[in-house]
Design a protein around this motif. Structure first.
Motif, PDB file in Angstrom:
ATOM      1  N   THR A 168       0.756  -0.996  -0.219  1.00 53.75           N
ATOM      2  CA  THR A 168      -0.076   0.116  -0.308  1.00 53.75           C
ATOM      3  C   THR A 168       1.157   1.283  -0.357  1.00 53.75           C
ATOM      4  N   GLY A 169       2.261   1.408   0.924  1.00 56.97           N
ATOM      5  CA  GLY A 169       3.028   2.490   0.270  1.00 56.97           C
ATOM      6  C   GLY A 169       2.920   3.006   1.834  1.00 56.97           C
ATOM      7  N   ARG A 170       2.002   2.597   2.677  1.00 57.22           N
ATOM      8  CA  ARG A 170       1.552   2.947   3.862  1.00 57.22           C
ATOM      9  C   ARG A 170       1.638   1.804   5.034  1.00 57.22           C
ATOM     10  N   GLY A 171       1.729   2.513   6.122  1.00 56.52           N
ATOM     11  CA  GLY A 171       1.857   1.352   7.195  1.00 56.52           C
ATOM     12  C   GLY A 171       0.827   1.220   8.045  1.00 56.52           C
ATOM     13  N   LEU A 172       0.368   0.875   8.679  1.00 56.23           N
ATOM     14  CA  LEU A 172      -0.530   0.617   9.191  1.00 56.23           C
ATOM     15  C   LEU A 172      -1.407   1.117  10.505  1.00 56.23           C
ATOM     16  N   GLY A 173      -2.165   1.253  11.012  1.00 54.66           N
ATOM     17  CA  GLY A 173      -2.166   2.461  12.963  1.00 54.66           C
ATOM     18  C   GLY A 173      -3.791   1.916  12.922  1.00 54.66           C
ATOM     19  N   ALA A 174      -4.447   2.893  13.830  1.00 59.26           N
ATOM     20  CA  ALA A 174      -5.600   2.731  14.617  1.00 59.26           C
ATOM     21  C   ALA A 174      -6.209   3.795  15.169  1.00 59.26           C
ATOM     22  N   SER A 175      -5.301   4.520  15.657  1.00 67.63           N
ATOM     23  CA  SER A 175      -6.065   5.559  16.118  1.00 67.63           C
ATOM     24  C   SER A 175      -6.755   6.506  14.986  1.00 67.63           C
ATOM     25  N   GLY A 176      -6.667   6.235  14.092  1.00 66.65           N
ATOM     26  CA  GLY A 176      -7.042   6.731  12.840  1.00 66.65           C
ATOM     27  C   GLY A 176      -8.220   6.734  13.042  1.00 66.65           C
ATOM     28  N   SER A 177      -8.559   5.163  13.375  1.00 62.79           N
ATOM     29  CA  SER A 177     -10.508   4.936  13.042  1.00 62.79           C
ATOM     30  C   SER A 177     -10.961   5.503  14.029  1.00 62.79           C
ATOM     31  N   VAL A 178     -10.377   5.423  15.590  1.00 64.89           N
ATOM     32  CA  VAL A 178     -11.382   6.496  15.723  1.00 64.89           C
ATOM     33  C   VAL A 178     -11.314   7.448  16.083  1.00 64.89           C
ATOM     34  N   LYS A 179     -10.425   8.174  15.255  1.00 66.35           N
ATOM     35  CA  LYS A 179     -10.949   9.621  14.898  1.00 66.35           C
ATOM     36  C   LYS A 179     -12.297   9.941  13.513  1.00 66.35           C
ATOM     37  N   SER A 180     -11.598   8.930  13.197  1.00 71.99           N
ATOM     38  CA  SER A 180     -13.232   8.597  12.499  1.00 71.99           C
ATOM     39  C   SER A 180     -14.483   8.227  12.795  1.00 71.99           C
TER      40      SER A 180
END
Lengths: 206, 177, 200
Positions: free
Chosen positions: B33-45
């Motif tokens: 994907t050219g990016r890494g993974l994450g988690a907090s962004g989904s809570v923000k969404s």
């Protein structure tokens, strides 16, 4: 268990050490093949007219990225509004290419006439950048068409008069204090706006 | 009939093995994907979606939330939200395989109560959520992936989180030990 | 040549499928390593369980070294990957706040999801806290909007900032990590000997 861990530790150290010795790959794969480059060079589609550029500046087209490829002292004396200065010799540096290849942005090279901006275009195309253009006639043509437009003779077709009217108005826009380059710096506008209409680079010119 | 004693030690992957796999996962994620993974962004969404649903005008006017409201689709329709959904599934899968799915329980240190633990969980979560916006990510997205991709900010966040954790651990020791 | 989707070797339609798959792998690894337990996670700060150090740090060094080799083999174009942008002061502040939140809450967002999946109520409350915290942030954003954007250094890498080439960092982190693993193993043994009742 301990012996395994010692083995893994050494292995990991060796792998990490190995990263020193792997040579950095050149970005060769992105360069355009010579045949394609030749084809692109002979197309006139890279040219935009001074009228088109004037129109985009007046309409504050956020996709426009003007790049002045002349030396810095000439740029400081006079340039187009919101143009960035990337002297031709700097095109090959990473900083020089900062304004190229940005999504949705159209980079337009210009210089005093076509020669340097054409060279910049060839180099950038070879490096694989797209959406790059050259302002045909450069600043010399800009002065002749926008700043000091020539009134068409009476026998000229109607479109010539329309162009002249546009140029006169544009000239007033630019010389009413706006012909000096403004200090807004580089606009990296990420706004998705209507696509720039590909008008034919026909009307007028130098 | 309980097959396992209640206090039997849970079966975990060897942490180094897990770490290697996780590191490889990060590389593969970049590769695809050219990016890494994450988690907090989904809570923000989730926050943005909720605010937008309840008070859309307010969401539009808020200079932070409005940035994350796309014109033509739901704010939940983004890569991180799908990935976070996957995290839930993956956790569930592992829990099933290793037999860790049990009735709802609250984990806490010996010297604290369940209710105290829950209060601190919410408070800790609120602080963490608040901080993650300044930090542009959490331990997964900013610290782990950021550091792995040699980002200067990523390393700063990593050092900041763990450094601070060590600095304040003493004051919260009763929660855990 | 990766990255595959930005280079359009795989179409963007696969993006969300891939996202879920990667998430599943991530969640699985986290839970299987024991990250679904807040006591395990907090253990790194008290010396009774260094699983966080081991998994996290191993992942970082493996990924660093892995990325460099992928670049060498021509599998991944490192200039095309996303580098987290650096906003110096806000990130420092944010990471400090997160550090406190981590010790208080015993979770971080990703691990809390895996813990929710296996039924941990404290993780659920942590996630609710996350929601509240981000909401408060958004509501109070106008107060510190300028600060939020301050200190912007762009998408700089360690190499950009220090001028030291990437392999030095990969190797340096590796050495520190490996040393930390051996030392923490000793610390953990001692701490566990003294706390008789470490129940998982």
């Amino acid at each position: 268990m301990n012996k395994n861990y010692i083995f893994l530790t050494v292995l990991m150290l060796l792998l990490a050490l190995g990263t020193f010795f792997v040579p950095k790959k050149q970005l060769v794969s992105h360069e355009v093949k010579p045949e394609k480059l030749l084809l692109d060079i002979t197309q006139p589609s890279r040219y935009v007219t001074t009228d088109q550029v004037a129109k985009m500046i007046i309409e504050h087209d956020p996709t426009l990225e003007l790049i002045d490829v002349r030396p810095a002292d000439e740029y400081d004396k006079f340039s187009l509004p919101d143009a960035v200065n990337v002297p031709l010799k700097d095109i090959l540096t990473p900083e020089g290419q900062d304004n190229l290849g940005i999504e949705d942005m159209n980079a337009v090279f210009f210089s005093n006439d076509d020669i340097m901006s054409d060279q910049a275009w060839v180099i950038s195309t070879r490096l694989g950048y797209k959406n790059i253009y050259v302002m045909k006639g450069g600043l010399n043509c800009w002065i002749e068409t926008i700043i000091n437009p020539v009134e068409p003779p009476e026998t000229a077709p109607k479109t010539a008069f329309e162009t002249y009217q546009f140029r006169k108005a544009a000239g007033m826009y630019f010389t009413g204090g706006n012909s000096i380059k403004t200090d807004t710096g580089v606009k990296k506008a990420k706004i998705k706006v209507r696509r720039k209409k590909k008008e034919k680079a026909a009307s007028g010119g130098c | 009939m309980n097959k396992h004693k209640i206090n039997e030690k849970p079966h975990y992957l060897n942490p180094y093995f897990g770490g290697v796999l996780l590191g490889l996962l990060v590389v593969v994620t970049f590769y695809i994907t050219g990016r890494g993974l994450g988690a907090s962004g989904s809570v923000k969404s989730t926050v943005v979606t909720t605010v937008n649903a309840i008070a859309p005008q307010h969401a539009e006017n808020n200079p932070y939330f409005s940035k994350y409201i796309p014109k033509d689709k739901s704010p939940m329709n983004n890569w991180l939200v799908y990935e976070s959904f996957g995290i839930l599934i993956g956790g569930l899968l592992s829990g099933v395989i290793y037999g860790r799915i049990k009735k709802f329980r609250i984990e806490h240190g010996k010297h604290t109560t369940s209710s105290k633990r829950l209060i601190f969980a919410v408070l800790g979560g609120a602080l963490f959520g608040f901080g993650s916006q300044f930090g542009r990510g959490c331990t997964s997205g900013a610290a782990l992936v950021g550091s792995a991709s040699f980002s200067f900010g990523g390393v700063i966040v990593m050092l900041g989180i763990f450094g601070t954790g060590y600095a304040v651990a003493y004051f919260f020791r009763k929660l855990w030990i | 040549m990766g990255p595959l989707i930005p280079n359009e070797i795989i179409t963007g339609d696969w993006n969300f499928v891939i996202a879920i798959l990667i998430g599943i792998a991530f969640g699985f690894l986290l839970e299987a390593s024991g990250f679904s337990s807040s006591r395990n996670l907090a253990g790194v700060f008290y010396g009774y369980n260094f699983v966080v150090l081991r998994v996290f740090f191993t992942a970082v060094i493996v990924a660093m070294v892995g990325l460099l080799y992928f670049d060498y083999f021509g599998w991944l174009d490192l200039s095309k990957i996303f580098i987290l942008p650096t906003y110096l002061s806000p990130m420092i502040l944010g990471s400090v706040i997160m550090g406190i939140g981590f010790v208080m809450g015993g979770f971080c967002p990703g691990t809390s999801f895996t813990a929710i999946a296996i039924g941990k109520m404290d993780a659920l409350f942590f996630a609710i806290g996350l929601f509240i915290g981000i909401f408060i942030f958004g509501e109070s954003f106008p107060l510190f909007k300028d600060y939020y954007y301050s200190g912007s250094m762009g998408n700089v890498t360690l190499t950009d900032v220090t001028g030291i080439a990437a392999p030095w960092f990969a190797f340096g982190f590796t050495v520190i990590a490996l040393a930390a693993f051996w030392v923490s193993a000793e610390i953990e043994k001692k701490v566990r000997k003294n706390t008789k009742e470490y129940k998982f």
